[in-house]
Design a protein around this motif. Sequence first.
Motif, PDB file in Angstrom:
ATOM      1  N   LEU A  84       0.800  -1.225   0.000  1.00  0.00           N
ATOM      2  CA  LEU A  84       0.000   0.000   0.000  1.00  0.00           C
ATOM      3  C   LEU A  84       0.836   1.280   0.000  1.00  0.00           C
ATOM      4  O   LEU A  84       0.576   2.185  -0.802  1.00  0.00           O
ATOM      5  CB  LEU A  84      -0.995  -0.012   1.167  1.00  0.00           C
ATOM      6  N   PRO A  85       1.862   1.415   0.873  1.00  0.00           N
ATOM      7  CA  PRO A  85       2.652   2.659   0.846  1.00  0.00           C
ATOM      8  C   PRO A  85       3.325   2.907  -0.499  1.00  0.00           C
ATOM      9  O   PRO A  85       3.360   4.048  -0.981  1.00  0.00           O
ATOM     10  CB  PRO A  85       3.695   2.446   1.950  1.00  0.00           C
ATOM     11  N   ILE A  86       3.833   1.870  -1.124  1.00  0.00           N
ATOM     12  CA  ILE A  86       4.490   2.033  -2.427  1.00  0.00           C
ATOM     13  C   ILE A  86       3.464   2.414  -3.490  1.00  0.00           C
ATOM     14  O   ILE A  86       3.719   3.281  -4.326  1.00  0.00           O
ATOM     15  CB  ILE A  86       5.244   0.746  -2.811  1.00  0.00           C
ATOM     16  N   ALA A  87       2.285   1.794  -3.442  1.00  0.00           N
ATOM     17  CA  ALA A  87       1.230   2.116  -4.407  1.00  0.00           C
ATOM     18  C   ALA A  87       0.762   3.566  -4.245  1.00  0.00           C
ATOM     19  O   ALA A  87       0.550   4.273  -5.243  1.00  0.00           O
ATOM     20  CB  ALA A  87       0.059   1.151  -4.244  1.00  0.00           C
ATOM     21  N   VAL A  88       0.632   4.015  -3.005  1.00  0.00           N
ATOM     22  CA  VAL A  88       0.222   5.407  -2.758  1.00  0.00           C
ATOM     23  C   VAL A  88       1.280   6.374  -3.276  1.00  0.00           C
ATOM     24  O   VAL A  88       0.959   7.385  -3.910  1.00  0.00           O
ATOM     25  CB  VAL A  88      -0.074   5.636  -1.253  1.00  0.00           C
ATOM     26  N   ALA A 112       5.143  12.702   1.108  1.00  0.00           N
ATOM     27  CA  ALA A 112       4.086  13.008   2.074  1.00  0.00           C
ATOM     28  C   ALA A 112       3.043  11.893   2.094  1.00  0.00           C
ATOM     29  O   ALA A 112       2.545  11.509   3.158  1.00  0.00           O
ATOM     30  CB  ALA A 112       3.436  14.345   1.734  1.00  0.00           C
ATOM     31  N   GLY A 113       2.728  11.365   0.930  1.00  0.00           N
ATOM     32  CA  GLY A 113       1.780  10.252   0.851  1.00  0.00           C
ATOM     33  C   GLY A 113       2.303   9.016   1.541  1.00  0.00           C
ATOM     34  O   GLY A 113       1.555   8.285   2.204  1.00  0.00           O
ATOM     35  N   THR A 117       0.471   7.389   4.684  1.00  0.00           N
ATOM     36  CA  THR A 117       0.024   5.992   4.655  1.00  0.00           C
ATOM     37  C   THR A 117       0.400   5.282   5.945  1.00  0.00           C
ATOM     38  O   THR A 117      -0.410   4.544   6.515  1.00  0.00           O
ATOM     39  CB  THR A 117       0.637   5.257   3.445  1.00  0.00           C
ATOM     40  N   PHE A 118       1.606   5.518   6.454  1.00  0.00           N
ATOM     41  CA  PHE A 118       2.003   4.870   7.703  1.00  0.00           C
ATOM     42  C   PHE A 118       1.253   5.447   8.898  1.00  0.00           C
ATOM     43  O   PHE A 118       1.019   4.741   9.881  1.00  0.00           O
ATOM     44  CB  PHE A 118       3.519   4.917   7.898  1.00  0.00           C
ATOM     45  N   ILE A 123      -3.158   4.199  12.864  1.00  0.00           N
ATOM     46  CA  ILE A 123      -4.538   4.354  13.352  1.00  0.00           C
ATOM     47  C   ILE A 123      -5.284   3.021  13.239  1.00  0.00           C
ATOM     48  O   ILE A 123      -5.983   2.611  14.171  1.00  0.00           O
ATOM     49  CB  ILE A 123      -5.264   5.466  12.570  1.00  0.00           C
ATOM     50  N   ILE A 124      -5.113   2.338  12.127  1.00  0.00           N
ATOM     51  CA  ILE A 124      -5.752   1.028  11.941  1.00  0.00           C
ATOM     52  C   ILE A 124      -5.272   0.054  13.007  1.00  0.00           C
ATOM     53  O   ILE A 124      -6.054  -0.719  13.570  1.00  0.00           O
ATOM     54  CB  ILE A 124      -5.484   0.481  10.520  1.00  0.00           C
TER      55      ILE A 124
END
Length: 154
Positions: A84-88, A112-113, A117-118, A123-124
């Motif tokens: 997910l972080p790489i995709a964002v 920044a994205g 993401t992290f 939070i999750i």
Amino acid sequence: MTNTAKVISVKGQRAEITVERSSMCDGCSKKGCSGSCGAGSLMGASKNMTAEAYNAAEAKVGDIVTVETSDGKVLSYALLVFILPIAVCAALYAAVYYFIHDERISLASSGAGFIFTFAIIGIIERIHKKKKPDIVITGIISSDRENQTKESEK
């Protein structure tokens, strides 16, 4: 996914366990090297991992237990943390560059994205900690009393 762990604390139906991370070394041709190779030291092969588990077997502190986690949960967490972080980053870079045509702003947006993401993953994780743990203690291999007896016989 099934593994062996040691219970280090118990609080109600939750138990803190420690699991030796050895899956990286299982397929290695250098059997018995204890993760002392370059890859092992880089990836932390000889380190233990601590986690919280649902104590379905009512294990006590010091017990060696069998723990299980669904493969789907393990894969979804790997996707969340690694992909997910790489995709964002890639999506933000492409979108900002498409509209603004400035590489510096695109890179800054991408960074920044990545950080954002992290923050979302954190939070999750906090929300998830309130729920029943995904790792379940399914059986007791040996109790603490058995372990102490074996150690005193040595």
